[in-house]
Design an enzyme around this catalytic site. Structure first.
Site, PDB file in Angstrom:
ATOM      1  N   GLY A 190       0.838  -1.192   0.000  1.00  0.00           N
ATOM      2  CA  GLY A 190       0.000   0.000   0.000  1.00  0.00           C
ATOM      3  C   GLY A 190       0.872   1.241   0.000  1.00  0.00           C
ATOM      4  CB  CYS A 191       0.198   4.643   1.203  1.00  0.00           C
ATOM      5  SG  CYS A 191       1.022   6.228   1.389  1.00  0.00           S
ATOM      6  CE1 TYR A 192       5.661   7.445  -0.723  1.00  0.00           C
ATOM      7  CE2 TYR A 192       6.894   6.117  -2.270  1.00  0.00           C
ATOM      8  CZ  TYR A 192       6.352   7.342  -1.903  1.00  0.00           C
ATOM      9  OH  TYR A 192       6.504   8.432  -2.712  1.00  0.00           O
TER      10      TYR A 192
END
Length: 174
Positions: free
Chosen positions: A10-12
């Site tokens: 997902g979003c880092y």
């Protein structure tokens, strides 16, 4: 001696924040891997057309933090059953993936995926692929949560993931 894993979940920003909570993590770098466009920009990766995933390079000291713990934390901080998304973040850039640098890492990643499949009751879709190249994310995205703790996305998405790591891996907290 340190080891580095390249992981996408997902979003880092979320993975970065959660890994920084663990003792033995030496560095976390946000970037992009797994695509076919050289030197992709953040904006290009966001289109989903480069093939890259948002990744973190997690550098850790195995004498302090075992590799299995790093990987089990990875499978705790995101839902590895969601294909090409994490929550409201949708697209191949948000896929669950592990990029191995050598055969030893591939074996560790495979074993961790089996443990995760058992823990999640099946359905894990995390890809395991050879690492080719990691491109750094923008400087303003490095350690984003620490720099922007009251930002809406951080409060809504990153904080719960950090809290899951704090609860599940208390003996390894920094």
């Amino acid at each position: 001696m340190t080891t580095t894993f390249v992981l996408a979940g997902g979003c880092y920003w979320c993975l970065d924040a959660a890994y920084r909570a663990l003792r033995g993590v030496v560095a976390v770098r946000s970037g992009f891997a797994g695509g076919d466009t050289p030197n992709p920009t953040y904006e290009a990766v966001c289109t989903g057309l480069t093939g890259h995933a948002e990744v973190v390079e997690v550098e850790f000291d195995e004498a302090v933090l075992p590799a299995e713990v790093v990987l089990d934390a990875f499978f705790t901080m995101h839902d590895p059953r969601q294909l090409n998304r994490q929550g409201n973040d949708v697209g191949t850039q948000y896929r669950s993936a592990m990029f191995y640098a050598d055969e030893t890492q591939r074996e560790l990643f495979e074993a961790a995926r089996v443990r995760a499949d058992d823990a999640w009751g099946g359905g894990v879709v995390t890809e395991i692929s050879p690492l080719t190249e990691v491109f750094p994310g923008p400087e303003e995205h490095q350690d984003f949560f620490a720099k922007n703790p009251t930002q809406g996305y951080c409060l809504a998405v990153a904080v719960p993931k950090v809290n899951k790591i704090r609860a599940g891996f208390a003996e390894y907290l920094a």
